[in-house]
Design a protein around this motif. Structure first.
Motif, PDB file in Angstrom:
ATOM      1  N   LEU A  17      30.471  -0.287  54.670  1.00 18.95           N
ATOM      2  CA  LEU A  17      31.001   0.952  55.239  1.00 18.95           C
ATOM      3  C   LEU A  17      29.933   2.035  55.355  1.00 18.95           C
ATOM      4  O   LEU A  17      29.957   2.833  56.289  1.00 18.95           O
ATOM      5  N   ILE A  18      29.000   2.081  54.425  1.00 13.50           N
ATOM      6  CA  ILE A  18      27.936   3.079  54.503  1.00 13.50           C
ATOM      7  C   ILE A  18      27.022   2.818  55.701  1.00 13.50           C
ATOM      8  O   ILE A  18      26.494   3.742  56.308  1.00 13.50           O
ATOM      9  N   MET A  19      26.890   1.551  56.074  1.00 12.43           N
ATOM     10  CA  MET A  19      26.033   1.213  57.207  1.00 12.43           C
ATOM     11  C   MET A  19      26.682   1.542  58.555  1.00 12.43           C
ATOM     12  O   MET A  19      26.035   1.466  59.586  1.00 12.43           O
ATOM     13  N   GLN A  20      27.962   1.932  58.567  1.00  9.74           N
ATOM     14  CA  GLN A  20      28.643   2.309  59.801  1.00  9.74           C
ATOM     15  C   GLN A  20      28.225   3.715  60.209  1.00  9.74           C
ATOM     16  O   GLN A  20      27.548   4.432  59.480  1.00  9.74           O
ATOM     17  N   ARG A  21      28.678   4.148  61.388  1.00 11.64           N
ATOM     18  CA  ARG A  21      28.242   5.430  61.921  1.00 11.64           C
ATOM     19  C   ARG A  21      29.169   6.588  61.596  1.00 11.64           C
ATOM     20  O   ARG A  21      28.769   7.733  61.652  1.00 11.64           O
ATOM     21  N   GLY A  22      30.417   6.356  61.295  1.00  9.96           N
ATOM     22  CA  GLY A  22      31.371   7.446  61.087  1.00  9.96           C
ATOM     23  C   GLY A  22      31.243   8.067  59.705  1.00  9.96           C
ATOM     24  O   GLY A  22      31.002   7.379  58.713  1.00  9.96           O
ATOM     25  N   MET A  23      31.437   9.368  59.648  1.00  9.68           N
ATOM     26  CA  MET A  23      31.311  10.077  58.370  1.00  9.68           C
ATOM     27  C   MET A  23      32.417   9.685  57.391  1.00  9.68           C
ATOM     28  O   MET A  23      32.168   9.556  56.197  1.00  9.68           O
ATOM     29  N   VAL A  24      33.635   9.490  57.874  1.00 14.25           N
ATOM     30  CA  VAL A  24      34.728   9.121  56.975  1.00 14.25           C
ATOM     31  C   VAL A  24      34.469   7.734  56.392  1.00 14.25           C
ATOM     32  O   VAL A  24      34.735   7.482  55.216  1.00 14.25           O
ATOM     33  N   ARG A  25      33.920   6.828  57.175  1.00 12.52           N
ATOM     34  CA  ARG A  25      33.589   5.494  56.656  1.00 12.52           C
ATOM     35  C   ARG A  25      32.509   5.579  55.587  1.00 12.52           C
ATOM     36  O   ARG A  25      32.539   4.846  54.597  1.00 12.52           O
ATOM     37  N   ILE A  26      31.573   6.466  55.772  1.00 10.68           N
ATOM     38  CA  ILE A  26      30.518   6.640  54.769  1.00 10.68           C
ATOM     39  C   ILE A  26      31.119   7.178  53.467  1.00 10.68           C
ATOM     40  O   ILE A  26      30.768   6.731  52.373  1.00 10.68           O
ATOM     41  N   VAL A  27      32.046   8.112  53.590  1.00 12.52           N
ATOM     42  CA  VAL A  27      32.688   8.674  52.395  1.00 12.52           C
ATOM     43  C   VAL A  27      33.480   7.602  51.661  1.00 12.52           C
ATOM     44  O   VAL A  27      33.403   7.477  50.433  1.00 12.52           O
ATOM     45  N   VAL A  28      34.235   6.786  52.397  1.00 14.78           N
ATOM     46  CA  VAL A  28      35.010   5.714  51.767  1.00 14.78           C
ATOM     47  C   VAL A  28      34.066   4.682  51.141  1.00 14.78           C
ATOM     48  O   VAL A  28      34.325   4.174  50.039  1.00 14.78           O
ATOM     49  N   GLY A  29      32.955   4.385  51.804  1.00 15.51           N
ATOM     50  CA  GLY A  29      31.975   3.451  51.247  1.00 15.51           C
ATOM     51  C   GLY A  29      31.372   3.955  49.951  1.00 15.51           C
ATOM     52  O   GLY A  29      31.185   3.186  48.997  1.00 15.51           O
ATOM     53  N   MET A  30      31.088   5.250  49.900  1.00 13.18           N
ATOM     54  CA  MET A  30      30.564   5.824  48.652  1.00 13.18           C
ATOM     55  C   MET A  30      31.607   5.725  47.537  1.00 13.18           C
ATOM     56  O   MET A  30      31.262   5.481  46.378  1.00 13.18           O
ATOM     57  N   GLY A  31      32.868   5.917  47.878  1.00 13.04           N
ATOM     58  CA  GLY A  31      33.928   5.769  46.876  1.00 13.04           C
ATOM     59  C   GLY A  31      34.018   4.339  46.350  1.00 13.04           C
ATOM     60  O   GLY A  31      34.197   4.130  45.153  1.00 13.04           O
ATOM     61  N   LEU A  32      33.897   3.352  47.248  1.00 10.68           N
ATOM     62  CA  LEU A  32      33.938   1.963  46.805  1.00 10.68           C
ATOM     63  C   LEU A  32      32.767   1.614  45.892  1.00 10.68           C
ATOM     64  O   LEU A  32      32.939   0.917  44.883  1.00 10.68           O
ATOM     65  N   ILE A  33      31.597   2.099  46.234  1.00 12.68           N
ATOM     66  CA  ILE A  33      30.426   1.841  45.380  1.00 12.68           C
ATOM     67  C   ILE A  33      30.597   2.526  44.025  1.00 12.68           C
ATOM     68  O   ILE A  33      30.221   1.977  42.986  1.00 12.68           O
ATOM     69  N   SER A  34      31.191   3.708  44.026  1.00  6.11           N
ATOM     70  CA  SER A  34      31.440   4.403  42.763  1.00  6.11           C
ATOM     71  C   SER A  34      32.426   3.625  41.893  1.00  6.11           C
ATOM     72  O   SER A  34      32.235   3.511  40.675  1.00  6.11           O
ATOM     73  N   HIS A  35      33.456   3.077  42.496  1.00  2.37           N
ATOM     74  CA  HIS A  35      34.415   2.274  41.730  1.00  2.37           C
ATOM     75  C   HIS A  35      33.752   1.007  41.193  1.00  2.37           C
ATOM     76  O   HIS A  35      34.037   0.587  40.061  1.00  2.37           O
ATOM     77  N   ALA A  36      32.870   0.409  41.975  1.00  2.00           N
ATOM     78  CA  ALA A  36      32.146  -0.779  41.495  1.00  2.00           C
ATOM     79  C   ALA A  36      31.272  -0.421  40.290  1.00  2.00           C
ATOM     80  O   ALA A  36      31.217  -1.169  39.313  1.00  2.00           O
TER      81      ALA A  36
END
Length: 138
Positions: A17-36
């Motif tokens: 998700l972080i590698m995608q272009r949308g800002m909301v996808r980047i935010v969700v990707g950061m949340g997933l990495i934080s949970h990991a």
């Protein structure tokens, strides 16, 4: 084994998700990495052979360490605040590189109209309406 697979799926999904272009996808990707990362901390600090971390019930040499759980609780609060801040930036920002050509005359939500305001003529209907309201208020 199951927790390692869960951590791997969360981290891979976050990187994707972080590698995608949308800002909301980047935010969700950061949340997933934080949970990991939180699950990694919990997996490193909790052993199945350990007892409860209460000295009255378990001897201290066999008790589980409560510090990783405290770290994860703190990290969850920090993640929530950071996610809210990043979502606010994504909502207010304009240049997230996902739109094609932007209209240069379009006003940004961060700008005020006073920056581009010009003096209105006396025969404008808005000036006439304000003048009538001021006369009626006296």
């Amino acid at each position: 084994m199951l927790i390692a697979l869960t951590i791997a799926v969360l981290a891979a999904g976050g990187v994707f998700l972080i590698m995608q272009r949308g800002m909301v996808r980047i935010v969700v990707g950061m949340g997933l990495i934080s949970h990991a990362a939180n699950l990694i901390i919990l997996a490193a600090g909790i052993g199945a052979w350990r007892g409860e971390p209460f000295p009255s019930r378990t001897p201290l040499d066999q008790a589980a360490d409560p510090l990783p759980q405290a770290f994860v609780l703190t990290a969850i609060v920090i993640t929530m605040a950071t996610t809210a801040f990043m979502l606010a930036l994504a909502a207010l920002g304009r240049s997230d590189d996902t739109r094609s050509a932007e209209d240069p005359t379009e006003q940004s939500p961060l700008e005020t109209r006073a920056n581009s305001a010009s003096r209105m003529s006396r025969d404008s209907h808005r000036v006439q309406r304000v003048a009538q309201r001021l006369k009626g208020a006296r």
